[in-house]
Design a protein around this motif. Structure first.
Motif, PDB file in Angstrom:
ATOM      1  N   GLY A 111      28.122 109.658  -1.116  1.00  0.00           N
ATOM      2  CA  GLY A 111      27.930 109.359   0.301  1.00  0.00           C
ATOM      3  C   GLY A 111      27.069 108.149   0.506  1.00  0.00           C
ATOM      4  O   GLY A 111      27.347 107.294   1.347  1.00  0.00           O
ATOM      5  N   ARG A 112      26.026 108.019  -0.288  1.00  0.00           N
ATOM      6  CA  ARG A 112      25.125 106.882  -0.108  1.00  0.00           C
ATOM      7  C   ARG A 112      25.819 105.575  -0.466  1.00  0.00           C
ATOM      8  O   ARG A 112      25.618 104.558   0.189  1.00  0.00           O
ATOM      9  CB  ARG A 112      23.879 107.084  -0.966  1.00  0.00           C
ATOM     10  N   THR A 113      26.639 105.603  -1.476  1.00  0.00           N
ATOM     11  CA  THR A 113      27.380 104.399  -1.844  1.00  0.00           C
ATOM     12  C   THR A 113      28.304 103.977  -0.715  1.00  0.00           C
ATOM     13  O   THR A 113      28.441 102.795  -0.407  1.00  0.00           O
ATOM     14  CB  THR A 113      28.181 104.653  -3.126  1.00  0.00           C
ATOM     15  N   ALA A 114      28.941 104.946  -0.086  1.00  0.00           N
ATOM     16  CA  ALA A 114      29.848 104.615   1.011  1.00  0.00           C
ATOM     17  C   ALA A 114      29.106 103.900   2.128  1.00  0.00           C
ATOM     18  O   ALA A 114      29.581 102.909   2.661  1.00  0.00           O
ATOM     19  CB  ALA A 114      30.522 105.882   1.534  1.00  0.00           C
ATOM     20  N   VAL A 115      27.920 104.404   2.473  1.00  0.00           N
ATOM     21  CA  VAL A 115      27.138 103.763   3.517  1.00  0.00           C
ATOM     22  C   VAL A 115      26.764 102.350   3.102  1.00  0.00           C
ATOM     23  O   VAL A 115      26.856 101.401   3.882  1.00  0.00           O
ATOM     24  CB  VAL A 115      25.869 104.596   3.814  1.00  0.00           C
ATOM     25  N   THR A 116      26.373 102.184   1.851  1.00  0.00           N
ATOM     26  CA  THR A 116      25.980 100.865   1.362  1.00  0.00           C
ATOM     27  C   THR A 116      27.140  99.882   1.431  1.00  0.00           C
ATOM     28  O   THR A 116      26.974  98.726   1.857  1.00  0.00           O
ATOM     29  CB  THR A 116      25.472 100.974  -0.084  1.00  0.00           C
ATOM     30  N   GLU A 117      28.311 100.355   1.045  1.00  0.00           N
ATOM     31  CA  GLU A 117      29.465  99.458   1.054  1.00  0.00           C
ATOM     32  C   GLU A 117      29.831  99.036   2.477  1.00  0.00           C
ATOM     33  O   GLU A 117      30.164  97.875   2.727  1.00  0.00           O
ATOM     34  CB  GLU A 117      30.664 100.153   0.386  1.00  0.00           C
ATOM     35  N   ILE A 118      29.766  99.964   3.409  1.00  0.00           N
ATOM     36  CA  ILE A 118      30.120  99.633   4.793  1.00  0.00           C
ATOM     37  C   ILE A 118      29.124  98.634   5.371  1.00  0.00           C
ATOM     38  O   ILE A 118      29.506  97.631   5.992  1.00  0.00           O
ATOM     39  CB  ILE A 118      30.168 100.913   5.650  1.00  0.00           C
ATOM     40  N   GLU A 121      24.051  93.046  13.556  1.00  0.00           N
ATOM     41  CA  GLU A 121      23.877  94.157  14.502  1.00  0.00           C
ATOM     42  C   GLU A 121      24.838  95.293  14.195  1.00  0.00           C
ATOM     43  O   GLU A 121      24.458  96.475  14.240  1.00  0.00           O
ATOM     44  CB  GLU A 121      24.080  93.645  15.930  1.00  0.00           C
ATOM     45  N   LEU A 122      26.094  94.978  13.880  1.00  0.00           N
ATOM     46  CA  LEU A 122      27.062  96.013  13.516  1.00  0.00           C
ATOM     47  C   LEU A 122      26.638  96.738  12.242  1.00  0.00           C
ATOM     48  O   LEU A 122      26.817  97.955  12.122  1.00  0.00           O
ATOM     49  CB  LEU A 122      28.446  95.396  13.344  1.00  0.00           C
ATOM     50  N   ALA A 123      26.077  95.991  11.284  1.00  0.00           N
ATOM     51  CA  ALA A 123      25.596  96.626  10.054  1.00  0.00           C
ATOM     52  C   ALA A 123      24.476  97.608  10.364  1.00  0.00           C
ATOM     53  O   ALA A 123      24.425  98.713   9.800  1.00  0.00           O
ATOM     54  CB  ALA A 123      25.121  95.551   9.074  1.00  0.00           C
ATOM     55  N   ALA A 124      23.578  97.224  11.260  1.00  0.00           N
ATOM     56  CA  ALA A 124      22.477  98.114  11.633  1.00  0.00           C
ATOM     57  C   ALA A 124      23.000  99.361  12.334  1.00  0.00           C
ATOM     58  O   ALA A 124      22.529 100.482  12.081  1.00  0.00           O
ATOM     59  CB  ALA A 124      21.494  97.371  12.525  1.00  0.00           C
ATOM     60  N   ILE A 125      23.966  99.196  13.217  1.00  0.00           N
ATOM     61  CA  ILE A 125      24.538 100.349  13.925  1.00  0.00           C
ATOM     62  C   ILE A 125      25.226 101.279  12.937  1.00  0.00           C
ATOM     63  O   ILE A 125      25.065 102.513  12.993  1.00  0.00           O
ATOM     64  CB  ILE A 125      25.519  99.873  15.011  1.00  0.00           C
ATOM     65  N   ALA A 126      26.005 100.715  12.003  1.00  0.00           N
ATOM     66  CA  ALA A 126      26.675 101.549  11.006  1.00  0.00           C
ATOM     67  C   ALA A 126      25.666 102.305  10.155  1.00  0.00           C
ATOM     68  O   ALA A 126      25.874 103.472   9.805  1.00  0.00           O
ATOM     69  CB  ALA A 126      27.568 100.676  10.124  1.00  0.00           C
ATOM     70  N   PHE A 127      24.551 101.661   9.841  1.00  0.00           N
ATOM     71  CA  PHE A 127      23.540 102.306   9.008  1.00  0.00           C
ATOM     72  C   PHE A 127      22.903 103.499   9.711  1.00  0.00           C
ATOM     73  O   PHE A 127      22.732 104.564   9.122  1.00  0.00           O
ATOM     74  CB  PHE A 127      22.461 101.288   8.630  1.00  0.00           C
ATOM     75  N   VAL A 128      22.557 103.342  10.997  1.00  0.00           N
ATOM     76  CA  VAL A 128      21.832 104.418  11.675  1.00  0.00           C
ATOM     77  C   VAL A 128      22.745 105.553  12.125  1.00  0.00           C
ATOM     78  O   VAL A 128      22.272 106.672  12.346  1.00  0.00           O
ATOM     79  CB  VAL A 128      21.050 103.887  12.899  1.00  0.00           C
ATOM     80  N   PRO A 161      14.121 106.906  11.277  1.00  0.00           N
ATOM     81  CA  PRO A 161      13.978 105.455  11.324  1.00  0.00           C
ATOM     82  C   PRO A 161      13.564 104.927   9.959  1.00  0.00           C
ATOM     83  O   PRO A 161      12.767 105.551   9.255  1.00  0.00           O
ATOM     84  CB  PRO A 161      12.875 105.237  12.369  1.00  0.00           C
ATOM     85  N   PRO A 162      14.097 103.804   9.534  1.00  0.00           N
ATOM     86  CA  PRO A 162      13.740 103.245   8.243  1.00  0.00           C
ATOM     87  C   PRO A 162      12.276 102.881   8.196  1.00  0.00           C
ATOM     88  O   PRO A 162      11.706 102.417   9.169  1.00  0.00           O
ATOM     89  CB  PRO A 162      14.632 102.005   8.133  1.00  0.00           C
ATOM     90  N   SER A 163      11.683 103.096   7.048  1.00  0.00           N
ATOM     91  CA  SER A 163      10.271 102.772   6.894  1.00  0.00           C
ATOM     92  C   SER A 163      10.086 101.289   6.676  1.00  0.00           C
ATOM     93  O   SER A 163      11.040 100.546   6.469  1.00  0.00           O
ATOM     94  CB  SER A 163       9.693 103.561   5.712  1.00  0.00           C
ATOM     95  N   GLU A 164       8.853 100.848   6.755  1.00  0.00           N
ATOM     96  CA  GLU A 164       8.545  99.434   6.587  1.00  0.00           C
ATOM     97  C   GLU A 164       9.007  98.970   5.215  1.00  0.00           C
ATOM     98  O   GLU A 164       8.841  99.641   4.199  1.00  0.00           O
ATOM     99  CB  GLU A 164       7.035  99.211   6.734  1.00  0.00           C
ATOM    100  N   GLY A 165       9.572  97.776   5.162  1.00  0.00           N
ATOM    101  CA  GLY A 165      10.010  97.198   3.917  1.00  0.00           C
ATOM    102  C   GLY A 165      11.423  97.535   3.539  1.00  0.00           C
ATOM    103  O   GLY A 165      11.942  97.053   2.545  1.00  0.00           O
ATOM    104  N   HIS A 166      12.072  98.421   4.313  1.00  0.00           N
ATOM    105  CA  HIS A 166      13.465  98.764   4.047  1.00  0.00           C
ATOM    106  C   HIS A 166      14.339  98.204   5.145  1.00  0.00           C
ATOM    107  O   HIS A 166      13.905  97.995   6.260  1.00  0.00           O
ATOM    108  CB  HIS A 166      13.634 100.283   3.979  1.00  0.00           C
ATOM    109  N   VAL A 167      15.618  98.006   4.794  1.00  0.00           N
ATOM    110  CA  VAL A 167      16.573  97.545   5.779  1.00  0.00           C
ATOM    111  C   VAL A 167      17.448  98.690   6.198  1.00  0.00           C
ATOM    112  O   VAL A 167      17.529  99.700   5.523  1.00  0.00           O
ATOM    113  CB  VAL A 167      17.442  96.403   5.211  1.00  0.00           C
TER     114      VAL A 167
END
Length: 752
Positions: free
Chosen positions: A538-545, A726-733, A746-752
């Motif tokens: 699952g995490r890989t899928a999110v990373t790829e998107i 912006e689309l990448a951020a929306i897909a991530f959250v 919410p992502p912690s400091e130092g992470h994207v």
């Protein structure tokens, strides 16, 4: 005659004597209250009536005569008498005298004649104080009801009246009484008695002793003599059957008086009148609410004033100026003084303030009144005024009306009014549209305005749709998007669905992706933090998107790396907050948690994304040749759509690896074509990287703006890069490992 408190303390030397005399007088009153109080009351009334017989000066103001003092003494007697009554709720002789001899009706006539000058003010004050301080129910009596109705007919009709303050105090007392007994509203508006049971509790005739005292001691009182015949009939309450006051229902009523006072130039008077009207429409009694809708001019009068204020707004207003008055409140309807002035500002502020008041009325009103008022706004303002302007051939008319409608939507809150606004804008049809459908509804015309020849109209209409998408009404997103995505016809049939997104990765065939895409800004050390209940697949899928969007723009067209605080992580926090807000808004709609399974035996059917998405995709495909402000608005609407937590919307807008049916396009496929066009255009622009960086700095205000060659193209590239981040951020959250509905922290400091 009663002594006022001031008389007791006038002279120090005679203070003790006065106190003793006052004490003896009070003892005498307590021994014989019916005789002394009634005698004093009648004496004061005779003093008022004798003034009109003896006075020859018609110019002396009423406040310089003894009339105000005598009215005050009569009020004090009534209040004192009521406090001394042994049986609670029983009318005393003075109150019976007031009711029997039509004293209030006579005063009302004197107030209408305004003789002496200022008499109306004195009468209004007396009525207000009697109704407020005398606890005995008075409004059920015909001899009280009639003069109350006549006073209401006199008030609120002339703007700027000298008696506005007294009029609003009078209506405040009436509204307070109605709040205590909602059934009174029907009685005040229509002249109906509340009920026979309630009527039976009220005294219907004078006590014999009091009547005999009156006949013996005051045979020459002018006013009583004229009203002496039919005494029992005058004090008898209204029958249960309907009796219409003079002028008929709705004419010169409490409602019209309040509406007139709401238009006062005196802000305190207008505010108090609005609070009183708000009190009336919020009564809990269904019968009173029905009466307010069917037997009073309440809703038509409120909406008529709203339409009049709208027509007073100039037709040449700039949409940017309209946006500056966001947040106007009905309690503070004047335009903020710190904002820049522009022609028509006060008229616009007055309209938006009154619309906010209507919005508040619908929110607080009884459901019967709320629905009627919402329908009246839709019919009179939306259908009869706004719709012709939105469909007008004049570009200025279309531009101003669209911006005003956006401001209206921004302030609109109650469900009843939102329901009418959605029906007005989108219509009842929620079926999937076909490409060949001609514009039939207002919504179709508005979507066409988003692709108008005038960029100003396009931007204004896109803002309207963006505002509409933020409203908590499911029909909006269903009519614009979901009805076309049902059944997932955009997915190719016949091919098995992948168990994970890794099964669909074929980046080697895509010329815009390389094996080293992780080096372009998404380093392994800055991968997203693990989410709850995750697994490696699952995490890989999110990373790829996420990386698909981050690496979509080629390196030679990126400039954010050269500037601070312009990375992908700057969008994550905002996207997270917006997604949480959107998710809470749509939670009651019961959307599915997963995609609808495809039926492998179902034949493919033609897919059309709908006129709204078609317009947005067409606009997106021209991002390199459109003005900067228009590109910002197009991407803003698309981002707003991508935030919706529906699995079909997420798949169609944010899944780069979807197996599209032949002839279909998605947001990602549109962006890929734009990138292909960009790669060709870059070759024709000399010193492209340097010019692109300069344009970005200009847009950020870091360097002075100057006109450059290919400026529209360069600005479009900047917007394209930011939109992909912006689309990448929306897909991530919104796209956690097991589906698009698990809330990420919410992502912690130092992470994207």
């Amino acid at each position: 005659m009663l002594l006022s408190k001031s008389n007791i303390f006038k002279c120090k030397s005679f203070g003790t004597a006065l106190l003793v005399w006052s004490y003896r007088s009070q003892l005498q009153i307590q021994r014989e209250p019916s005789i002394d109080l009634l005698g004093a009351f009648v004496e004061h009334w005779k003093g008022i009536t004798h003034y009109y017989i003896e006075s020859t000066d018609e110019n002396t103001p009423a406040k310089k005569t003894d009339i105000p003092w005598r009215l005050k003494q009569m009020l004090d007697i009534l209040v004192y008498e009521e406090r001394q009554q042994a049986a609670a709720g029983e009318a005393g002789p003075c109150l019976e005298y007031l009711l029997q001899h039509k004293i209030l009706e006579t005063l009302c006539t004197l107030g209408k004649a305004e003789y002496p000058p200022g008499m109306r003010q004195q009468v209004l004050q007396f009525f207000s104080r009697v109704l407020a301080q005398v606890q005995h129910p008075l409004l059920h009596y015909l001899s009280v009801h009639r003069p109350v109705q006549k006073l209401l007919q006199l008030g609120g009709t002339v703007p700027g009246s000298l008696t506005e303050k007294e009029e609003v105090q009078f209506t405040t007392v009436l509204c307070s009484k109605i709040q205590q007994d909602p059934d009174l509203l029907t009685y005040i508006l229509e002249g109906k008695i509340v009920s026979r049971k309630k009527a039976s509790r009220e005294p219907s005739a004078l006590p014999r002793e009091a009547a005999s005292v009156k006949d013996k001691e005051h045979p020459h009182s002018k006013a009583p003599d004229r009203a002496s015949c039919g005494t029992r009939a005058l004090t008898t309450q209204l029958p249960a059957e309907t009796q219409e006051p003079d002028g008929g229902p709705g004419e010169g009523s409490l409602i019209t008086s309040l509406i007139g006072l709401c238009k006062s130039k005196k802000s305190r008077v207008a505010l108090k009148a609005q609070e009183n009207l708000l009190l009336l429409v919020s009564v809990a009694s269904p019968a009173a609410a029905t009466c307010l809708v069917q037997s009073s001019p309440c809703c038509p009068a409120i909406v008529e004033h709203l339409c009049r204020l709208y027509r007073s707004v100039p037709t040449f207003l700039d949409p940017a100026d309209i946006a500056t008055l966001e947040g106007i409140s009905w309690r503070l309807p004047s335009a903020p003084s710190d904002e820049a002035s522009f022609p028509g500002k006060e008229a616009l502020a007055a309209f938006l303030g009154w619309f906010d008041y209507c919005d508040h009325l619908v929110t607080e009103a009884h459901p019967v009144v709320a629905d009627a008022l919402a329908k009246a706004v839709a019919e009179k303002l939306f259908m009869e005024i706004l719709q012709p302007q939105l469909l007008h051939v004049s570009e200025q008319s279309v531009l101003t009306s669209t911006a005003l409608l956006t401001a209206i939507l921004r302030q609109l809150r109650p469900a009843a009014l939102l329901r009418e606004a959605v029906a007005f804008l989108l219509g009842p049809d929620q079926q999937a549209a076909a490409p060949e459908d001609s514009p039939r509804t207002l919504c179709s015309h508005l979507i066409g305005h988003c692709d108008h020849l005038s960029d100003e109209i396009s931007v204004a209409t896109l803002r309207l749709f963006e505002e509409l998408l933020q409203k908590p009404h499911e029909q909006i997103i269903r009519s614009l998007i979901l009805c076309n995505l049902e059944g997932r016809p955009y997915v190719a049939r016949g091919s098995p669905e992948p168990e994970s997104y890794e099964d669909t990765l074929d980046l080697e065939e895509d010329p815009y992706f390389t094996d080293g895409f992780l080096d372009s800004g998404f380093q392994p050390s800055t991968k997203p933090p693990p989410a709850p209940a995750t697994n490696s697949d699952g995490r890989t899928a999110v990373t790829e998107i996420v990386n698909s969007f981050l690496c979509l723009v080629p390196e030679e067209a990126k400039t954010s790396a050269f500037l601070e605080e312009t990375g992908y992580d700057t969008y994550v926090h905002d996207a997270y907050g917006l997604f949480q807000e959107c998710s809470s808004r749509v939670a009651p709609w019961g959307w599915p948690q997963s995609l609808t399974p495809l039926d492998p035996h179902e034949p493919e059917r033609p897919f059309f994304e709908g006129h709204f998405l078609q317009m947005l995709f067409d606009r997106m495909s021209r991002i390199l040749e459109q003005p900067y402000s228009l590109n910002l608005q197009v991407t803003s609407v698309l981002s707003r759509l991508a935030l919706f937590p529906h699995p079909h919307i997420h798949e169609y807008l944010l899944d780069p690896y979807i197996n599209l049916a032949p002839g279909c396009r998605s947001l990602f496929s549109v962006l890929v074509r734009v990138i292909g066009d960009l790669m060709q255009r870059i070759q024709r622009v000399p010193q492209f990287p340097g010019k692109l960086l300069l344009v970005r700095k200009q847009l950020m205000g870091q360097v002075p703006g100057e006109q450059l060659d290919h400026q529209t193209l360069l600005q479009g590239v900047v917007v394209l890069e930011e939109f992909c981040k912006e689309l990448a951020a929306i897909a991530f959250v919104k796209f956690p490992p097991h589906g698009p509905h698990v809330h990420l922290s919410p992502p912690s400091e130092g992470h994207v």
